[in-house]
Structures are given as C-alpha cells and as structure tokens.
Design an enzyme around this catalytic site. Structure first.
Site, mmCIF file in Angstrom:
data_model
loop_
_atom_site.group_PDB
_atom_site.id
_atom_site.type_symbol
_atom_site.label_atom_id
_atom_site.label_comp_id
_atom_site.label_asym_id
_atom_site.label_seq_id
_atom_site.Cartn_x
_atom_site.Cartn_y
_atom_site.Cartn_z
ATOM 1 N N HIS A 1 -7.026 4.221 6.048
ATOM 2 C CA HIS A 1 -6.261 3.728 4.897
ATOM 3 C C HIS A 1 -5.545 4.887 4.207
ATOM 4 O O HIS A 1 -4.419 4.743 3.740
ATOM 5 C CB HIS A 1 -7.176 2.984 3.921
ATOM 6 C CG HIS A 1 -6.412 2.374 2.776
ATOM 7 N ND1 HIS A 1 -5.518 1.333 2.949
ATOM 8 C CD2 HIS A 1 -6.374 2.670 1.455
ATOM 9 C CE1 HIS A 1 -4.970 1.023 1.783
ATOM 10 N NE2 HIS A 1 -5.474 1.817 0.855
ATOM 11 N N MET B 1 -1.950 -6.896 7.133
ATOM 12 C CA MET B 1 -3.017 -7.747 6.608
ATOM 13 C C MET B 1 -2.576 -8.501 5.352
ATOM 14 O O MET B 1 -3.410 -8.854 4.524
ATOM 15 C CB MET B 1 -4.244 -6.894 6.278
ATOM 16 C CG MET B 1 -4.742 -6.044 7.432
ATOM 17 S SD MET B 1 -6.028 -4.905 6.901
ATOM 18 C CE MET B 1 -6.148 -3.841 8.342
ATOM 19 N N SER B 2 -1.296 -8.695 5.225
ATOM 20 C CA SER B 2 -0.813 -9.345 3.998
ATOM 21 C C SER B 2 0.440 -10.157 4.304
ATOM 22 O O SER B 2 0.655 -10.577 5.434
ATOM 23 C CB SER B 2 -0.491 -8.279 2.944
ATOM 24 O OG SER B 2 0.622 -7.490 3.355
ATOM 25 N N ASN C 1 1.786 3.835 10.952
ATOM 26 C CA ASN C 1 1.056 4.406 12.088
ATOM 27 C C ASN C 1 1.473 3.652 13.340
ATOM 28 O O ASN C 1 1.890 2.504 13.255
ATOM 29 C CB ASN C 1 -0.459 4.275 11.862
ATOM 30 C CG ASN C 1 -0.867 2.846 11.533
ATOM 31 O OD1 ASN C 1 -0.563 2.337 10.441
ATOM 32 N ND2 ASN C 1 -1.524 2.205 12.461
ATOM 33 N N TYR D 1 -8.702 -10.011 2.650
ATOM 34 C CA TYR D 1 -9.820 -9.149 3.081
ATOM 35 C C TYR D 1 -10.600 -8.560 1.914
ATOM 36 O O TYR D 1 -11.706 -8.046 2.101
ATOM 37 C CB TYR D 1 -9.353 -8.046 4.039
ATOM 38 C CG TYR D 1 -8.497 -6.940 3.442
ATOM 39 C CD1 TYR D 1 -9.037 -6.001 2.569
ATOM 40 C CD2 TYR D 1 -7.157 -6.825 3.786
ATOM 41 C CE1 TYR D 1 -8.250 -4.988 2.036
ATOM 42 C CE2 TYR D 1 -6.365 -5.815 3.268
ATOM 43 C CZ TYR D 1 -6.918 -4.900 2.388
ATOM 44 O OH TYR D 1 -6.150 -3.908 1.865
ATOM 45 N N GLU D 2 -10.048 -8.642 0.705
ATOM 46 C CA GLU D 2 -10.808 -8.187 -0.468
ATOM 47 C C GLU D 2 -11.856 -9.233 -0.870
ATOM 48 O O GLU D 2 -12.588 -9.023 -1.828
ATOM 49 C CB GLU D 2 -9.858 -7.945 -1.648
ATOM 50 C CG GLU D 2 -8.920 -6.772 -1.465
ATOM 51 C CD GLU D 2 -7.867 -6.722 -2.569
ATOM 52 O OE1 GLU D 2 -8.183 -6.251 -3.664
ATOM 53 O OE2 GLU D 2 -6.722 -7.167 -2.326
ATOM 54 N N HIS E 1 -5.381 -9.265 -1.403
ATOM 55 C CA HIS E 1 -5.514 -9.572 0.021
ATOM 56 C C HIS E 1 -6.716 -10.487 0.259
ATOM 57 O O HIS E 1 -7.719 -10.402 -0.448
ATOM 58 C CB HIS E 1 -5.750 -8.291 0.832
ATOM 59 C CG HIS E 1 -4.727 -7.219 0.606
ATOM 60 N ND1 HIS E 1 -4.770 -6.375 -0.479
ATOM 61 C CD2 HIS E 1 -3.636 -6.858 1.333
ATOM 62 C CE1 HIS E 1 -3.739 -5.537 -0.409
ATOM 63 N NE2 HIS E 1 -3.043 -5.812 0.673
ATOM 64 N N SER F 1 0.807 -1.225 0.000
ATOM 65 C CA SER F 1 0.000 0.000 0.000
ATOM 66 C C SER F 1 0.836 1.268 0.000
ATOM 67 O O SER F 1 1.612 1.510 0.933
ATOM 68 C CB SER F 1 -0.896 0.045 1.247
ATOM 69 O OG SER F 1 -1.868 -0.954 1.168
ATOM 70 N N HIS G 1 -2.893 0.742 -4.643
ATOM 71 C CA HIS G 1 -2.326 -0.420 -5.335
ATOM 72 C C HIS G 1 -2.587 -0.249 -6.821
ATOM 73 O O HIS G 1 -3.733 -0.337 -7.268
ATOM 74 C CB HIS G 1 -2.974 -1.726 -4.845
ATOM 75 C CG HIS G 1 -2.564 -2.123 -3.462
ATOM 76 N ND1 HIS G 1 -1.776 -3.220 -3.208
ATOM 77 C CD2 HIS G 1 -2.828 -1.553 -2.272
ATOM 78 C CE1 HIS G 1 -1.565 -3.316 -1.910
ATOM 79 N NE2 HIS G 1 -2.201 -2.317 -1.319
ATOM 80 N N ALA H 1 2.725 -2.153 4.224
ATOM 81 C CA ALA H 1 2.472 -1.109 5.218
ATOM 82 C C ALA H 1 1.981 -1.816 6.475
ATOM 83 O O ALA H 1 1.233 -2.789 6.380
ATOM 84 C CB ALA H 1 1.413 -0.149 4.704
HETATM 85 N N1 HPA Z 1 -3.143 -2.544 11.380
HETATM 86 C C1 HPA Z 1 -3.231 -3.455 10.395
HETATM 87 N N2 HPA Z 1 -2.757 -3.256 9.181
HETATM 88 C C2 HPA Z 1 -2.146 -2.086 8.943
HETATM 89 C C3 HPA Z 1 -2.032 -1.082 9.913
HETATM 90 C C4 HPA Z 1 -2.552 -1.323 11.205
HETATM 91 O O1 HPA Z 1 -2.495 -0.497 12.138
HETATM 92 N N3 HPA Z 1 -1.378 -0.042 9.343
HETATM 93 C C5 HPA Z 1 -1.106 -0.405 8.060
HETATM 94 N N4 HPA Z 1 -1.583 -1.637 7.809
#
Ligand code: HPA
Length: 285
Positions: free
Chosen positions: A255, A218-219, A242, A92-93, A90, A36, A66, A120
C-alpha cells in the site's frame, strides 16, 4: 431526467449544502473523488472544506493516504463549481454497500450532475509503467455486489440508463484532449473492481489479463454503477501505481508503494482534471 431524486433525505448533503451556500453561494455540479495517494485541486478558490467526521452519517476514512476531507470551490475562474472528496469508503474496510456509496448518495442529494472518479490501480500490461494514467473505458465487476439499480424504470429505459456504457463519452473526450494538449500519455483500458484488501496472486493476474482487463483495483465500480443509475455523467481515471504481472513471476507491491507512486503521478492527474473540468458545462444539463 434529474440526477437527484428530490425526495432523497440525506443529512450529510443538507449539512454540506448549508455550509457551501454560506461560504460561496453556489452548489457544485461537478464532484471529484481522489483515490489513494492522489493529491490534486488543493487550491480551490473561494472554497471551504469539511472533514468527513463532521458530516452526519459519514463513516470514518480509515485507509492511509485518504484524508477524509471534502472541499469545494472553483478550480478555474470560468469553470464550474466543484466539490472534491479526498478519500473514499471501500468494501474491504468492512463497509456495507450503503456505506461504500456514502459519497455518491451525498453528491446525488446535493444535485451533483457530473462525477469524476480517480483511483490507484495495478497495471496488467507489461509495457505500462508505474505512474501512467489510464482512462477507464469499461469495467468488470468482481466485487460480488451490484450497486446499480436492479431493474430499469421506463424513464431510465428511455434515457438509456440501464445501458452497458456507463462512462460518459463527452468527459472521456475532455480528458483525452487535455492529455494530448499537455503532452501526457493517457492509456485507455478496462478496470476490474476486486474486493481486496490483499493484492492478487499471479494466477489471478493471468486470469484477469486473459479476460481483457488492463488495470486492477478495489473501488470505483460500485460508485460508477450507482451514480450512473442515478443519472449522473460519470468518468474514471486510474493511476497505474504498480505493474502486477511480469514475465518472470510475482510482482510484490504494498500500500505504501501505491500511495507513493500515486503522489508522484499527481501532477499529471492534476493537469488533466483541471483542464477537463475547466471546459465542463457549468450549468445543470
Ligand atoms: N491490485 C489491486 N488494487 C490495487 C493495486 C493492485 O495491484 N494497485 C493499486 N491498487
């Protein structure tokens, strides 16, 4: 043991092979996946590119940040030919495991030997800052699916492929040296792969921190497990976009924030990738 089971029929890899050979005459041995917001290796020399949508069997890349493009070429005149995937698939998609592993399957069928994954991730260490980069030393799989092969064959046993350390030591060394030489602070830690798509609650973050996790995403985990099972050398770099845990409570993220910070940290990511790839072995070994 070869990275690629030669019997694998992969129409996307065949289309890609034809296209790459027509342009540059040399198939890439190193593949990079950009997560990302991460922008890097934009200027591959002598290369070409193709949209995921033009490759048979490739799902659409639906996530903002992406691009859904594969490009190839050399990132340094003496470096190995490299294939760069801008965006991934992903779970989650709504993708199944097979779709989430589209890139890895394509790379394996193409004969890619080295896989460099970026993502990320949210940081759980209070002294880390958004924009920090983290070398993934190990991972925790909390996605509920296991992408590695269920049992090791004798050949895999002999090669240690079922082993507990999927992250390639030589690649980790190359990236660490690149960071040192460029004066870029490189964190090292444990990445957890969660299903997403929502970010974590504070209770989840505290639980993860207590469990030895440094970064949450998440990947990556299924890609690592599958690529490692197939005999590829794998390494992963996280961009900490973050900080997910604070002493005062919930740390909201979005996001858009993830994509913005990853973009801002891309120059450092670019420096590390370029330097490490430049000294990677250029032949299949
Ligand atoms: N959590 C999960 N996935 C992420 C995060 C997060 O805080 N930041 C970027 N991808």
């Amino acid at each position: 043991m070869p990275a690629t089971p030669s019997h694998t029929h992969n129409p996307a890899a065949e289309a890609l092979r034809e296209r790459i050979l027509a342009v540059s005459g040399e198939l890439p041995r190193v593949a990079v996946v950009l997560g990302s917001g991460i922008k890097a290796l934009e200027d591959l020399v002598q290369g070409g590119s193709i949209s995921y949508g033009d490759l048979p069997g490739f799902p659409e890349a639906t996530v903002a940040g992406h691009q859904g493009v594969l490009s190839w070429g050399r990132s340094a005149p003496d470096g190995p030919p490299v294939l760069v995937a801008r965006g991934r698939f992903h779970l989650y998609e709504g993708h199944g495991l097979g779709e989430a592993l589209t890139l890895v399957a394509c790379f394996a069928a193409l004969g890619v030997r080295d896989l460099v994954l970026t993502n990320a991730a949210g940081g759980l260490r209070a002294d880390w800052r958004p924009g920090d980069l983290m070398l993934v030393a190990d991972h925790l799989n909390l996605q509920g699916v296991q992408a590695g092969f269920p049992g090791a064959t004798d050949a895999q046993d002999a090669a240690g492929l079922h082993a507990v350390e999927p992250y390639d030591v030589a690649w980790r060394g190359r990236l660490s040296r690149a960071a040192m030489e460029a004066g870029i602070a490189l964190r090292e830690g444990v990445y957890v792969g969660l299903l997403g798509p929502s970010y974590e609650t504070m209770a989840e973050n505290r639980f993860l921190l207590f469990s030895g996790v440094d970064a949450v995403g998440m990947s990556t985990v299924p890609e690592v497990a599958r690529a490692h099972s197939l005999g590829m050398r794998v390494v992963a770099l996280s961009c900490i976009t973050n900080i997910s845990i604070t002493p005062t409570g919930a740390a909201e993220t979005s996001h858009q924030e993830v994509v913005d910070v990853a973009k801002a940290a891309s120059a450092h990511m670019e420096t590390l990738l370029r330097a490490a790839i430049a000294v990677a072995p250029s032949r299949q070994g």
